[in-house]
Design a protein around this motif. Structure first.
Motif, mmCIF file in Angstrom:
data_model
loop_
_atom_site.group_PDB
_atom_site.id
_atom_site.type_symbol
_atom_site.label_atom_id
_atom_site.label_comp_id
_atom_site.label_asym_id
_atom_site.label_seq_id
_atom_site.Cartn_x
_atom_site.Cartn_y
_atom_site.Cartn_z
ATOM 1 N N GLN A 149 33.517 -9.183 33.474
ATOM 2 C CA GLN A 149 34.926 -8.257 33.376
ATOM 3 C C GLN A 149 35.093 -7.288 34.987
ATOM 4 O O GLN A 149 33.679 -6.467 35.018
ATOM 5 C CB GLN A 149 35.261 -7.474 32.680
ATOM 6 C CG GLN A 149 36.140 -6.154 32.200
ATOM 7 C CD GLN A 149 37.552 -6.955 32.086
ATOM 8 O OE1 GLN A 149 38.031 -8.220 32.043
ATOM 9 N NE2 GLN A 149 38.739 -6.715 33.088
ATOM 10 N N PRO A 150 35.819 -7.214 35.913
ATOM 11 C CA PRO A 150 35.316 -7.050 36.490
ATOM 12 C C PRO A 150 35.997 -4.572 36.434
ATOM 13 O O PRO A 150 36.527 -5.058 35.204
ATOM 14 C CB PRO A 150 36.851 -7.233 37.764
ATOM 15 C CG PRO A 150 37.294 -8.083 36.756
ATOM 16 C CD PRO A 150 36.835 -8.343 36.757
ATOM 17 N N ASP A 152 31.487 -11.803 43.677
ATOM 18 C CA ASP A 152 32.784 -11.258 42.756
ATOM 19 C C ASP A 152 32.899 -11.581 41.290
ATOM 20 O O ASP A 152 32.421 -12.666 40.822
ATOM 21 C CB ASP A 152 33.806 -12.156 43.385
ATOM 22 C CG ASP A 152 35.756 -11.941 42.832
ATOM 23 O OD1 ASP A 152 35.418 -11.441 41.638
ATOM 24 O OD2 ASP A 152 36.461 -13.085 42.758
ATOM 25 N N PRO A 153 33.326 -10.643 40.588
ATOM 26 C CA PRO A 153 32.933 -10.248 39.282
ATOM 27 C C PRO A 153 33.409 -11.769 38.602
ATOM 28 O O PRO A 153 32.700 -12.146 37.192
ATOM 29 C CB PRO A 153 32.877 -8.911 38.825
ATOM 30 C CG PRO A 153 33.681 -8.461 39.929
ATOM 31 C CD PRO A 153 33.872 -9.109 40.664
ATOM 32 N N CYS A 158 20.429 -19.618 41.444
ATOM 33 C CA CYS A 158 18.676 -20.022 40.242
ATOM 34 C C CYS A 158 19.829 -20.054 38.353
ATOM 35 O O CYS A 158 18.567 -20.697 38.100
ATOM 36 C CB CYS A 158 17.696 -19.314 40.886
ATOM 37 S SG CYS A 158 17.656 -19.734 42.125
ATOM 38 N N GLY A 159 20.576 -19.407 38.180
ATOM 39 C CA GLY A 159 21.313 -19.655 37.024
ATOM 40 C C GLY A 159 20.998 -17.990 35.958
ATOM 41 O O GLY A 159 21.615 -18.494 34.705
ATOM 42 N N GLY A 160 20.862 -16.809 36.900
ATOM 43 C CA GLY A 160 20.981 -15.848 36.515
ATOM 44 C C GLY A 160 21.754 -14.686 36.322
ATOM 45 O O GLY A 160 23.467 -15.382 36.907
ATOM 46 N N THR A 161 21.826 -13.796 35.366
ATOM 47 C CA THR A 161 23.346 -13.280 35.686
ATOM 48 C C THR A 161 23.217 -11.973 35.949
ATOM 49 O O THR A 161 21.804 -11.142 35.983
ATOM 50 C CB THR A 161 23.558 -12.636 33.571
ATOM 51 O OG1 THR A 161 23.069 -12.709 32.875
ATOM 52 C CG2 THR A 161 23.958 -14.589 33.179
ATOM 53 N N LEU A 162 24.529 -11.121 36.230
ATOM 54 C CA LEU A 162 24.241 -9.945 36.563
ATOM 55 C C LEU A 162 25.514 -8.244 35.616
ATOM 56 O O LEU A 162 26.346 -9.317 34.930
ATOM 57 C CB LEU A 162 25.239 -9.691 37.774
ATOM 58 C CG LEU A 162 24.550 -10.522 39.198
ATOM 59 C CD1 LEU A 162 25.658 -10.180 40.113
ATOM 60 C CD2 LEU A 162 22.802 -9.879 39.189
ATOM 61 N N HIS A 163 24.990 -7.117 35.847
ATOM 62 C CA HIS A 163 25.864 -6.408 34.792
ATOM 63 C C HIS A 163 26.740 -5.949 35.868
ATOM 64 O O HIS A 163 26.457 -6.206 37.445
ATOM 65 C CB HIS A 163 24.384 -5.219 35.310
ATOM 66 C CG HIS A 163 23.840 -5.219 34.290
ATOM 67 N ND1 HIS A 163 23.525 -5.293 32.803
ATOM 68 C CD2 HIS A 163 22.324 -4.999 34.292
ATOM 69 C CE1 HIS A 163 23.536 -5.385 31.911
ATOM 70 N NE2 HIS A 163 21.798 -5.049 32.919
#
Length: 288
Positions: A105-106, A98-99, A149-154
């Motif tokens: 921003q979705p 879920d963004p 684990c603390g990372g981010t996504l596009h």
């Protein structure tokens, strides 16, 4: 390649299966999470769990015994189960994390997975990481591992990554692209030299790897395709492609074989030892 037939288990049936499943065996017990659909209003449309057969067939073909894990409600039950396992496959999903929950921003292409599935996957992943179980995370499973684990996504590669190549085809399910594998990584040890092409069917991707992880493969546009823990003593690998899918190549089975080697504690045919990367190469990667 392994097929993608689907097995359906009701939530109560899955729990009963697990209750008596874990007996002594010479093979490694490998947990696999499944998908989940909430009950619908239509007749005979109750809540449902299902598992793509490619995951458990690949585990079995590589010498393990698959254990299908329903979305258990209690952490104590889940932890008790995980302590009996030798490894965990975090499976993929045709829906997205879920963004909004990720704080991004979705995108109009976003299709969030059912809340119970995402909640459970996050809890499952966190407990497995805490226990340092051997982990193979596939597709959305890799994205979950990175986020937990603390990372981010596009949110959407096609818009977030300048000059990105095609990572998902809305019509065909056989899209493949080249991997650029980082020398000295587990992925390098698994695939070896030569051009490697893998299947691709995703629109989200890792933006920033979690601390303690390194990128072990990218596509030519720079999109992260594999991450692994920077610790040769712990097999914790995430791949964006799907080695269990019927569109996978014969080489992709080596991902499961390496994972089962780690889960069983057996020495691999070629023992993995991380090679030191030159400062110049590391700096070049960061600049890219």
């Amino acid at each position: 390649a392994v097929g993608m037939a689907t097995t359906f288990l009701g939530a109560q049936g899955s729990a009963r299966f697990l209750e008596g499943a874990l007996e002594m065996s010479g093979k490694s017990w490998i947990g696999i999470n499944g998908d989940y659909r909430a009950a619908k209003k239509e007749p005979r449309a109750g809540a449902l769990s299902w598992f793509n057969s490619g995951y458990y067939d690949s585990v079995a073909a590589s010498g393990g015994i698959p254990v299908l894990i329903p979305p258990l409600a209690e952490d104590a039950d889940l932890k008790q189960l995980l302590k009996k396992l030798d490894g965990l496959v975090l499976s993929g999903c045709s829906f997205d994390l879920d963004p909004i929950r990720l704080g991004i921003q979705p995108h109009p292409m976003s299709r969030p997975m059912v809340k119970r599935r995402e909640d459970f996957d996050r809890r499952l992943c966190q407990l497995a990481v805490d226990l340092r179980l051997p982990i193979l995370a596939v597709g959305a499973g890799m994205q979950t591992l990175n986020v937990v684990c603390g990372g981010t996504l596009h949110a959407h590669v096609a818009e977030d990554v300048p000059k990105s190549i095609l990572h998902r085809d809305a019509v065909e399910s056989t899209l493949r692209h080249v991997l650029e594998i980082e020398p000295g990584t587990r992925v390098d040890a698994i695939y070896g030299p030569g051009e490697i092409r893998v299947n691709s069917q995703h629109h989200m991707a890792i933006e920033r790897p979690a601390e303690g992880f390194l990128v072990s493969a990218r596509t030519p546009d720079g999109v992260v395709e594999a991450i692994e823990v920077d610790d040769e003593r712990w097999f914790c690998l995430g791949v964006q492609w799907h080695p269990e899918n019927e569109s996978a190549s014969a080489l992709d089975m080596q991902v499961f074989e390496a994972f089962l080697d780690a889960a069983s504690g057996a020495p691999a045919v070629v023992p993995f030892q991380r090679k030191k990367r030159s400062p110049a190469r590391i700096a070049g990667r960061r600049a890219a």
